[in-house]
Enzyme design. Sequence first.
Site, PDB file in Angstrom:
ATOM      1  CG  HIS A  64      -2.219  -0.601   1.371  1.00  0.00           C
ATOM      2  ND1 HIS A  64      -3.224  -0.791   1.807  1.00  0.00           N
ATOM      3  CD2 HIS A  64      -2.028  -1.959   0.392  1.00  0.00           C
ATOM      4  CE1 HIS A  64      -4.217  -1.999   0.897  1.00  0.00           C
ATOM      5  NE2 HIS A  64      -3.532  -2.552   0.212  1.00  0.00           N
ATOM      6  CE1 TYR A 106      -6.141   3.645  11.170  1.00  0.00           C
ATOM      7  CE2 TYR A 106      -4.979   4.072   8.955  1.00  0.00           C
ATOM      8  CZ  TYR A 106      -5.802   3.290  10.067  1.00  0.00           C
ATOM      9  OH  TYR A 106      -4.639   2.134   9.942  1.00  0.00           O
ATOM     10  N   PRO A 129      -5.044   0.513  18.611  1.00  0.00           N
ATOM     11  CG  PRO A 129      -6.820  -0.759  18.344  1.00  0.00           C
ATOM     12  CD  PRO A 129      -6.127   0.365  19.154  1.00  0.00           C
ATOM     13  CE  LYS A 144       3.414   3.821  13.091  1.00  0.00           C
ATOM     14  NZ  LYS A 144       3.249   3.104  12.104  1.00  0.00           N
TER      15      LYS A 144
HETATM   16  P1  FAD Z   1       1.040 -11.247  21.756  1.00  0.00           P
HETATM   17  O1  FAD Z   1       0.795 -11.575  20.004  1.00  0.00           O
HETATM   18  O2  FAD Z   1      -0.276 -10.908  22.674  1.00  0.00           O
HETATM   19  O3  FAD Z   1       1.469 -12.735  21.964  1.00  0.00           O
HETATM   20  C1  FAD Z   1       1.929 -13.111  23.540  1.00  0.00           C
HETATM   21  C2  FAD Z   1       2.386 -14.882  23.713  1.00  0.00           C
HETATM   22  O4  FAD Z   1       2.658 -15.118  25.126  1.00  0.00           O
HETATM   23  C3  FAD Z   1       0.487 -15.085  23.833  1.00  0.00           C
HETATM   24  O5  FAD Z   1       0.588 -16.185  22.594  1.00  0.00           O
HETATM   25  C4  FAD Z   1       0.244 -15.823  24.465  1.00  0.00           C
HETATM   26  O6  FAD Z   1      -0.299 -17.040  24.906  1.00  0.00           O
HETATM   27  C5  FAD Z   1       1.453 -15.658  25.374  1.00  0.00           C
HETATM   28  N1  FAD Z   1       1.416 -15.708  26.827  1.00  0.00           N
HETATM   29  C6  FAD Z   1       0.762 -14.936  27.654  1.00  0.00           C
HETATM   30  N2  FAD Z   1       0.561 -15.514  29.182  1.00  0.00           N
HETATM   31  C7  FAD Z   1       2.092 -16.243  29.065  1.00  0.00           C
HETATM   32  C8  FAD Z   1       2.613 -17.134  30.252  1.00  0.00           C
HETATM   33  N3  FAD Z   1       2.258 -16.829  31.577  1.00  0.00           N
HETATM   34  N4  FAD Z   1       3.425 -18.441  29.653  1.00  0.00           N
HETATM   35  C9  FAD Z   1       3.452 -18.312  28.561  1.00  0.00           C
HETATM   36  N5  FAD Z   1       3.054 -18.121  27.935  1.00  0.00           N
HETATM   37  C10 FAD Z   1       1.930 -16.827  27.795  1.00  0.00           C
HETATM   38  N6  FAD Z   1      -0.598  -4.161  15.471  1.00  0.00           N
HETATM   39  C11 FAD Z   1      -0.202  -3.845  14.152  1.00  0.00           C
HETATM   40  O7  FAD Z   1       1.451  -3.387  14.157  1.00  0.00           O
HETATM   41  N7  FAD Z   1      -0.493  -3.017  13.321  1.00  0.00           N
HETATM   42  C12 FAD Z   1      -2.061  -3.568  13.003  1.00  0.00           C
HETATM   43  O8  FAD Z   1      -2.154  -2.814  11.892  1.00  0.00           O
HETATM   44  C13 FAD Z   1      -2.859  -3.880  14.454  1.00  0.00           C
HETATM   45  N8  FAD Z   1      -4.303  -3.707  14.863  1.00  0.00           N
HETATM   46  C14 FAD Z   1      -4.568  -4.679  15.371  1.00  0.00           C
HETATM   47  C15 FAD Z   1      -6.076  -4.790  15.788  1.00  0.00           C
HETATM   48  C16 FAD Z   1      -6.520  -5.145  17.084  1.00  0.00           C
HETATM   49  C17 FAD Z   1      -7.720  -5.358  17.050  1.00  0.00           C
HETATM   50  C18 FAD Z   1      -5.565  -6.043  17.984  1.00  0.00           C
HETATM   51  C19 FAD Z   1      -6.401  -6.216  18.940  1.00  0.00           C
HETATM   52  C20 FAD Z   1      -4.270  -5.330  17.698  1.00  0.00           C
HETATM   53  C21 FAD Z   1      -3.503  -5.468  16.903  1.00  0.00           C
HETATM   54  N9  FAD Z   1      -2.187  -4.910  16.675  1.00  0.00           N
HETATM   55  C22 FAD Z   1      -1.975  -3.663  15.338  1.00  0.00           C
HETATM   56  C23 FAD Z   1      -1.392  -4.975  17.370  1.00  0.00           C
HETATM   57  C24 FAD Z   1      -0.787  -6.331  17.750  1.00  0.00           C
HETATM   58  O9  FAD Z   1      -1.253  -7.358  17.761  1.00  0.00           O
HETATM   59  C25 FAD Z   1       0.022  -7.113  18.583  1.00  0.00           C
HETATM   60  O10 FAD Z   1       1.116  -5.688  19.310  1.00  0.00           O
HETATM   61  C26 FAD Z   1       1.181  -7.895  18.792  1.00  0.00           C
HETATM   62  O11 FAD Z   1      -0.113  -8.882  18.839  1.00  0.00           O
HETATM   63  C27 FAD Z   1       1.899  -8.418  19.770  1.00  0.00           C
HETATM   64  O12 FAD Z   1       2.667  -9.166  20.135  1.00  0.00           O
HETATM   65  P2  FAD Z   1       3.349  -9.867  21.447  1.00  0.00           P
HETATM   66  O13 FAD Z   1       4.387 -10.783  20.322  1.00  0.00           O
HETATM   67  O14 FAD Z   1       4.038  -8.729  21.956  1.00  0.00           O
HETATM   68  O15 FAD Z   1       2.493 -10.036  21.689  1.00  0.00           O
HETATM   69  C1  DHB Z   2      -5.990  -3.338  10.914  1.00  0.00           C
HETATM   70  C2  DHB Z   2      -5.630  -2.587  12.715  1.00  0.00           C
HETATM   71  C3  DHB Z   2      -5.397  -1.627  12.924  1.00  0.00           C
HETATM   72  O1  DHB Z   2      -5.376  -1.236  14.114  1.00  0.00           O
HETATM   73  C4  DHB Z   2      -5.139  -0.296  11.360  1.00  0.00           C
HETATM   74  O2  DHB Z   2      -4.497   0.497  11.827  1.00  0.00           O
HETATM   75  C5  DHB Z   2      -5.600  -1.053  10.495  1.00  0.00           C
HETATM   76  C6  DHB Z   2      -5.457  -2.236  10.424  1.00  0.00           C
HETATM   77  C7  DHB Z   2      -6.215  -4.455  10.814  1.00  0.00           C
HETATM   78  O3  DHB Z   2      -6.772  -5.538  11.363  1.00  0.00           O
HETATM   79  O4  DHB Z   2      -6.596  -4.420   8.790  1.00  0.00           O
END
Ligand code: FAD
Ligand code: DHB
Length: 388
Positions: free
Chosen positions: A72, A200, A292, A296
Amino acid sequence: MRTQVAIIGAGPAGLLLGQLLHKHGIDNVILERQTGDYVLSRVRAGVIEQVTQDLLDEAGVGTRMHRDGLVHEGVQICVDGVRHRLSFKELVGKSVMVYGQTELTKDLMDGRAAAGAPTVYSAQDVALHDVLTARPRVSYRAEGKAHELACDFIAGCDGFHGVSRKSVPASAITANERVYPLGWLGILTDTPPVSDELIYVRHPLGFALCSMRSPTRSRYYLQCSLAEDIESWPDERFWEELKPRLDDEARARLVTGPSIEKSIAPLRSFVAEPMRFGALFLAGDAAHIVPPTGAKGLNLAASDVQYLARALVEHYAEKSDAGLDTYSERALKRVWKAERFSWWMTMLLHRISENSFDRNIQLAELDYLFRSQAAATAFAENYVGLPY
Ligand code: FAD
Ligand code: DHB
């Protein structure tokens, strides 16, 4: 069992760290509370910054993203029914990749399996011990048996609700937090997107986002209240609430259909400082959360991992702890800029305040964004991702 780096959590942060360490011959074991299938079922992020793409390539897991992901070169913002486009390509010469977090997680899991690196899924009662010593340990239960993992370092990649950050005494950590009185209700549908680019939407009825996963799969979000019960949102209601927020062209192009996933995510800004306690290093959502709106969260998890992987490689290959000693400070500098951008975009586009002053400030800021090359460039620079 013994390893060099014990990684807690098999989300994007833990899996990417494991892959980068493996590339440099550093042993690591991942302990994940859930099953692999459960981790893959969580529909979340969709937008991958250029620097995150580069890091995935470096980890050797970018092939499918480059094949199936959608490049994009701009984004659209619809204000009260009128759409505007901001071109990343023209403003900062960069682009982003639209590629689902579930697909990315699958690529990372496949890469790890191909490398033969160990992951313990369904690890219960994970507990961290002796993190302030040179001999930290992690205990857990798997298949009904108690286990212990001795290591040099622990990477806390276990998300916001994980055990790692909670293992640190409250007096040693500063929690900076802002909770918004809002959530995002998201649905995934096998319908073509309304536009080739993300839209958006700022509207008096509330925020909306039209996103996608492929030319045949769409992802839509609606601003909702935190008290919302997902059961009271049948698909028909979702579409009826989305339609009036769109511009005429998007409304005409909207193809509705049954949802294949539906979930509510609360909006929160959170930063824990510092990100290191002795042998424990926090990365990703374990250390910080962004609302979200700026897309980021996943990208910040990747940037933390980049700093941490380089620091660990420096420790083992060059016998230098300079990177480990500055990890928290360096990671937090980038984290706070992404926090600022995510907070700003959230306040810009949501219906948060009923105060007419706040509403007019929002509209003035949006008008400035569309009319000023300087404002648009600052937006684009942040959206595509600041350099490491
Ligand atoms: P997580 O993905 O939360 O992974 C943590 C892992 O640790 C999980 O698998 C969990 O099961 C495990 N865990 C937890 N507790 C324990 C324990 N006690 N023992 C062992 N394992 C454990 N980010 C973007 O950059 N762009 C986007 O467009 C975007 N859109 C989003 C939209 C939505 C609706 C949401 C909810 C989030 C969005 N995010 C986005 C954010 C992104 O999904 C998270 O920031 C990302 O998943 C973070 O990764 P992580 O590995 O740090 O944590
Ligand atoms: C998506 C999620 C976001 O938080 C965003 O800012 C843009 C796109 C997505 O899930 O596609």
